[in-house]
Design a protein around this motif. Sequence first.
Motif, PDB file in Angstrom:
ATOM      1  N   LYS A   1       0.949  -7.529 -13.189  1.00 58.13           N
ATOM      2  CA  LYS A   1       1.146  -6.202 -12.298  1.00 58.13           C
ATOM      3  C   LYS A   1       0.134  -5.813 -11.206  1.00 58.13           C
ATOM      4  N   THR A   2      -1.063  -6.520 -11.515  1.00 59.52           N
ATOM      5  CA  THR A   2      -1.913  -6.302 -10.459  1.00 59.52           C
ATOM      6  C   THR A   2      -1.557  -6.969  -9.152  1.00 59.52           C
ATOM      7  N   ALA A   3      -0.916  -8.233  -9.332  1.00 58.29           N
ATOM      8  CA  ALA A   3      -0.438  -9.058  -8.298  1.00 58.29           C
ATOM      9  C   ALA A   3       0.524  -8.457  -7.410  1.00 58.29           C
ATOM     10  N   LYS A   4       1.472  -7.645  -8.209  1.00 58.64           N
ATOM     11  CA  LYS A   4       2.739  -6.960  -7.449  1.00 58.64           C
ATOM     12  C   LYS A   4       2.244  -5.893  -6.914  1.00 58.64           C
ATOM     13  N   ARG A   5       1.425  -5.014  -7.256  1.00 61.26           N
ATOM     14  CA  ARG A   5       0.690  -3.837  -6.810  1.00 61.26           C
ATOM     15  C   ARG A   5       0.081  -4.315  -5.183  1.00 61.26           C
ATOM     16  N   ALA A   6      -0.621  -5.566  -5.551  1.00 61.91           N
ATOM     17  CA  ALA A   6      -1.005  -6.103  -4.284  1.00 61.91           C
ATOM     18  C   ALA A   6      -0.125  -6.595  -3.190  1.00 61.91           C
ATOM     19  N   GLU A   7       1.104  -6.877  -3.747  1.00 64.12           N
ATOM     20  CA  GLU A   7       2.143  -7.272  -2.890  1.00 64.12           C
ATOM     21  C   GLU A   7       2.870  -6.245  -2.215  1.00 64.12           C
ATOM     22  N   ILE A   8       2.941  -4.897  -2.851  1.00 60.25           N
ATOM     23  CA  ILE A   8       3.388  -3.860  -2.474  1.00 60.25           C
ATOM     24  C   ILE A   8       2.487  -3.164  -1.404  1.00 60.25           C
ATOM     25  N   GLU A   9       1.196  -3.280  -1.543  1.00 57.99           N
ATOM     26  CA  GLU A   9       0.220  -3.068  -0.338  1.00 57.99           C
ATOM     27  C   GLU A   9       0.299  -4.031   0.841  1.00 57.99           C
ATOM     28  N   SER A  10       0.818  -5.121   0.552  1.00 67.51           N
ATOM     29  CA  SER A  10       0.790  -6.095   1.788  1.00 67.51           C
ATOM     30  C   SER A  10       2.289  -5.551   2.744  1.00 67.51           C
ATOM     31  N   LEU A  11       3.037  -4.830   2.000  1.00 67.26           N
ATOM     32  CA  LEU A  11       4.294  -4.362   2.715  1.00 67.26           C
ATOM     33  C   LEU A  11       3.708  -3.076   3.576  1.00 67.26           C
ATOM     34  N   GLY A  12       2.400  -2.848   3.598  1.00 65.06           N
ATOM     35  CA  GLY A  12       2.061  -1.510   4.410  1.00 65.06           C
ATOM     36  C   GLY A  12       1.897  -0.305   3.708  1.00 65.06           C
ATOM     37  N   TYR A  13       2.069  -0.128   2.215  1.00 66.90           N
ATOM     38  CA  TYR A  13       1.987   0.899   1.485  1.00 66.90           C
ATOM     39  C   TYR A  13       0.579   1.250   1.018  1.00 66.90           C
ATOM     40  N   THR A  14       0.113   2.420   0.946  1.00 69.88           N
ATOM     41  CA  THR A  14      -0.915   2.873   0.005  1.00 69.88           C
ATOM     42  C   THR A  14      -0.484   3.205  -1.286  1.00 69.88           C
ATOM     43  N   ILE A  15      -0.894   2.893  -2.239  1.00 71.12           N
ATOM     44  CA  ILE A  15      -0.483   3.233  -3.633  1.00 71.12           C
ATOM     45  C   ILE A  15      -1.206   4.428  -4.092  1.00 71.12           C
TER      46      ILE A  15
END
Length: 213
Positions: A169-183
Amino acid sequence: MSVALRKARVGIVVATAALLGLAGTVDAQALDGDRARASSAVTVPSAAAAVDYETWKADVTKVIDGEARPYLEQRIQNGGGQKQAIVLDIDNTSLETYFQLFPPTPAVQPVLDLAKYANEHGVGVFFITARPDVLDDVTRGNLKYVDYPITGLYQRPLGDIFGDAAEFKTAKRAEIESLGYTIIANIGNNTSDLVGGHAERTFKLPDYDGQLS
Protein backbone atom coordinates in the motif's frame (compact mmCIF):
# COMPACT_ATOMS: atom_id res chain seq x y z
CA MET A 1 -4.58 -15.00 12.48
CA SER A 2 -2.30 -12.54 10.66
CA VAL A 3 -3.66 -9.50 8.84
CA ALA A 4 -2.37 -10.88 5.54
CA LEU A 5 -4.19 -14.16 6.11
CA ARG A 6 -7.44 -12.38 7.04
CA LYS A 7 -7.24 -10.23 3.92
CA ALA A 8 -6.49 -13.26 1.79
CA ARG A 9 -9.47 -15.08 3.28
CA VAL A 10 -11.75 -12.21 2.25
CA GLY A 11 -10.38 -12.39 -1.28
CA ILE A 12 -10.86 -16.14 -1.45
CA VAL A 13 -14.48 -15.97 -0.25
CA VAL A 14 -15.34 -13.16 -2.66
CA ALA A 15 -13.69 -15.11 -5.47
CA THR A 16 -15.73 -18.17 -4.55
CA ALA A 17 -18.89 -16.08 -4.69
CA ALA A 18 -17.94 -14.96 -8.17
CA LEU A 19 -17.30 -18.50 -9.33
CA LEU A 20 -20.67 -19.61 -7.98
CA GLY A 21 -22.37 -16.84 -9.93
CA LEU A 22 -23.25 -14.87 -6.79
CA ALA A 23 -21.05 -11.98 -7.84
CA GLY A 24 -20.14 -12.40 -11.49
CA THR A 25 -18.85 -9.19 -12.95
CA VAL A 26 -21.20 -7.24 -10.68
CA ASP A 27 -22.41 -4.91 -13.38
CA ALA A 28 -25.41 -2.71 -12.73
CA GLN A 29 -27.80 -4.57 -15.03
CA ALA A 30 -27.09 -7.94 -13.45
CA LEU A 31 -27.69 -6.57 -9.97
CA ASP A 32 -30.82 -4.51 -10.46
CA GLY A 33 -32.95 -7.06 -8.64
CA ASP A 34 -30.59 -6.98 -5.64
CA ARG A 35 -30.36 -3.22 -5.18
CA ALA A 36 -32.79 -2.95 -2.28
CA ARG A 37 -31.11 -5.80 -0.45
CA ALA A 38 -27.66 -4.38 -1.01
CA SER A 39 -28.62 -0.96 0.33
CA SER A 40 -30.49 -2.06 3.44
CA ALA A 41 -29.86 -5.65 4.51
CA VAL A 42 -27.19 -6.53 7.03
CA THR A 43 -26.16 -10.17 6.94
CA VAL A 44 -23.91 -10.97 9.88
CA PRO A 45 -21.99 -14.25 9.68
CA SER A 46 -21.97 -16.22 12.93
CA ALA A 47 -18.24 -15.62 13.34
CA ALA A 48 -18.88 -11.87 13.14
CA ALA A 49 -21.47 -11.67 15.90
CA ALA A 50 -19.02 -10.10 18.36
CA VAL A 51 -19.14 -6.74 16.57
CA ASP A 52 -22.36 -4.79 16.90
CA TYR A 53 -23.39 -3.24 13.59
CA GLU A 54 -24.99 -0.10 15.02
CA THR A 55 -22.03 0.56 17.31
CA TRP A 56 -19.67 0.15 14.36
CA LYS A 57 -21.69 2.57 12.21
CA ALA A 58 -21.68 5.15 15.01
CA ASP A 59 -17.93 4.78 15.51
CA VAL A 60 -17.26 5.14 11.77
CA THR A 61 -19.44 8.24 11.62
CA LYS A 62 -17.50 9.83 14.48
CA VAL A 63 -14.26 9.51 12.54
CA ILE A 64 -15.55 10.47 9.10
CA ASP A 65 -18.09 13.18 9.90
CA GLY A 66 -16.37 14.42 13.05
CA GLU A 67 -12.74 14.43 11.87
CA ALA A 68 -12.14 13.59 8.21
CA ARG A 69 -14.93 15.63 6.62
CA PRO A 70 -14.12 18.96 8.36
CA TYR A 71 -10.43 18.50 7.58
CA LEU A 72 -11.10 17.61 3.95
CA GLU A 73 -13.39 20.59 3.39
CA GLN A 74 -10.77 22.97 4.76
CA ARG A 75 -7.88 21.29 2.95
CA ILE A 76 -9.65 21.37 -0.42
CA GLN A 77 -10.48 25.03 0.08
CA ASN A 78 -6.81 25.75 0.74
CA GLY A 79 -5.62 23.56 -2.12
CA GLY A 80 -3.53 26.24 -3.75
CA GLY A 81 -3.88 24.74 -7.21
CA GLN A 82 -2.59 21.32 -6.17
CA LYS A 83 -3.68 18.12 -7.88
CA GLN A 84 -5.23 16.50 -4.81
CA ALA A 85 -6.26 12.93 -4.02
CA ILE A 86 -7.64 10.79 -1.24
CA VAL A 87 -6.84 7.09 -0.75
CA LEU A 88 -9.35 4.58 0.61
CA ASP A 89 -9.04 1.00 1.77
CA ILE A 90 -11.97 -1.18 0.64
CA ASP A 91 -12.97 -3.92 3.10
CA ASN A 92 -14.72 -2.41 6.14
CA THR A 93 -13.62 1.05 5.05
CA SER A 94 -15.44 1.62 1.75
CA LEU A 95 -17.61 -1.52 1.76
CA GLU A 96 -19.36 -3.27 4.67
CA THR A 97 -17.55 -6.53 3.96
CA TYR A 98 -17.62 -7.86 7.52
CA PHE A 99 -21.39 -7.64 7.66
CA GLN A 100 -22.18 -8.72 4.09
CA LEU A 101 -19.28 -10.56 2.52
CA PHE A 102 -20.92 -11.72 -0.72
CA PRO A 103 -21.27 -9.03 -3.39
CA PRO A 104 -23.02 -6.75 -3.90
CA THR A 105 -21.70 -5.45 -0.60
CA PRO A 106 -23.23 -2.15 0.58
CA ALA A 107 -21.13 0.99 0.85
CA VAL A 108 -20.00 2.42 4.16
CA GLN A 109 -22.27 5.43 3.80
CA PRO A 110 -20.21 8.18 5.49
CA VAL A 111 -17.17 7.13 3.45
CA LEU A 112 -19.20 7.08 0.24
CA ASP A 113 -20.50 10.57 1.00
CA LEU A 114 -16.94 11.77 1.64
CA ALA A 115 -15.68 10.24 -1.60
CA LYS A 116 -18.47 11.88 -3.57
CA TYR A 117 -17.74 15.24 -1.94
CA ALA A 118 -14.05 14.92 -2.81
CA ASN A 119 -14.82 13.93 -6.39
CA GLU A 120 -17.25 16.82 -6.83
CA HIS A 121 -14.47 19.19 -5.77
CA GLY A 122 -11.92 17.85 -8.22
CA VAL A 123 -10.11 15.51 -5.85
CA GLY A 124 -9.01 12.10 -7.17
CA VAL A 125 -10.46 9.08 -5.36
CA PHE A 126 -8.08 6.11 -5.28
CA PHE A 127 -8.65 2.68 -3.75
CA ILE A 128 -5.79 0.50 -2.52
CA THR A 129 -6.77 -2.97 -1.33
CA ALA A 130 -5.07 -6.21 -0.35
CA ARG A 131 -7.61 -8.10 -2.46
CA PRO A 132 -6.01 -10.07 -5.32
CA ASP A 133 -6.15 -8.48 -8.74
CA VAL A 134 -7.99 -11.49 -10.18
CA LEU A 135 -11.04 -9.98 -8.47
CA ASP A 136 -10.82 -6.73 -10.43
CA ASP A 137 -14.19 -7.15 -12.17
CA VAL A 138 -15.94 -8.08 -8.92
CA THR A 139 -14.33 -5.35 -6.84
CA ARG A 140 -14.60 -2.57 -9.43
CA GLY A 141 -18.16 -3.60 -10.26
CA ASN A 142 -19.20 -3.51 -6.61
CA LEU A 143 -17.66 -0.07 -6.09
CA LYS A 144 -19.43 1.27 -9.19
CA TYR A 145 -22.70 -0.39 -8.21
CA VAL A 146 -22.84 1.52 -4.92
CA ASP A 147 -21.84 4.73 -6.78
CA TYR A 148 -18.26 5.28 -5.69
CA PRO A 149 -16.25 7.54 -8.00
CA ILE A 150 -13.08 5.71 -9.03
CA THR A 151 -9.98 7.54 -10.21
CA GLY A 152 -7.80 4.49 -9.66
CA LEU A 153 -7.99 0.99 -8.14
CA TYR A 154 -4.92 -0.92 -6.99
CA GLN A 155 -5.08 -4.61 -6.03
CA ARG A 156 -2.29 -7.03 -5.20
CA PRO A 157 -0.97 -9.53 -7.74
CA LEU A 158 -2.20 -13.00 -6.87
CA GLY A 159 1.35 -14.19 -6.27
CA ASP A 160 1.83 -11.50 -3.61
CA ILE A 161 -1.40 -12.12 -1.69
CA PHE A 162 0.45 -13.25 1.45
CA GLY A 163 3.09 -10.53 1.22
CA ASP A 164 3.37 -7.46 3.42
CA ALA A 165 0.20 -5.41 2.91
CA ALA A 166 1.73 -2.25 4.37
CA GLU A 167 4.64 -2.34 1.93
CA PHE A 168 2.29 -2.86 -1.01
CA LYS A 169 0.00 0.00 0.00
CA THR A 170 2.89 2.36 0.71
CA ALA A 171 4.35 1.67 -2.73
CA LYS A 172 1.03 2.36 -4.41
CA ARG A 173 0.60 5.67 -2.60
CA ALA A 174 4.07 6.62 -3.81
CA GLU A 175 2.97 5.64 -7.31
CA ILE A 176 -0.07 7.91 -7.04
CA GLU A 177 2.21 10.75 -5.98
CA SER A 178 4.39 10.06 -9.01
CA LEU A 179 1.33 10.90 -11.13
CA GLY A 180 1.43 14.41 -9.72
CA TYR A 181 -1.12 14.02 -6.93
CA THR A 182 -0.81 15.27 -3.37
CA ILE A 183 -2.55 12.71 -1.16
CA ILE A 184 -4.34 14.87 1.36
CA ALA A 185 -6.06 12.03 3.23
CA ASN A 186 -5.59 8.29 3.60
CA ILE A 187 -8.42 6.34 5.24
CA GLY A 188 -8.40 2.72 6.40
CA ASN A 189 -9.37 0.49 9.29
CA ASN A 190 -6.03 -1.25 9.80
CA THR A 191 -2.55 -0.01 10.62
CA SER A 192 -1.25 -1.59 7.42
CA ASP A 193 -3.53 0.74 5.46
CA LEU A 194 -1.99 3.84 6.98
CA VAL A 195 1.70 3.41 7.84
CA GLY A 196 4.57 4.24 5.51
CA GLY A 197 3.87 7.90 4.79
CA HIS A 198 2.92 9.35 1.40
CA ALA A 199 -0.20 11.06 2.80
CA GLU A 200 -0.67 14.35 4.62
CA ARG A 201 -3.24 12.95 7.07
CA THR A 202 -4.43 9.49 8.03
CA PHE A 203 -7.78 8.54 9.53
CA LYS A 204 -8.28 5.15 11.15
CA LEU A 205 -11.70 3.54 11.28
CA PRO A 206 -12.48 0.97 14.00
CA ASP A 207 -11.33 -2.62 13.62
CA TYR A 208 -11.89 -3.67 17.25
CA ASP A 209 -8.52 -5.30 17.85
CA GLY A 210 -8.37 -6.83 14.40
CA GLN A 211 -11.87 -8.32 14.21
CA LEU A 212 -12.67 -6.29 11.08
CA SER A 213 -9.27 -6.67 9.44
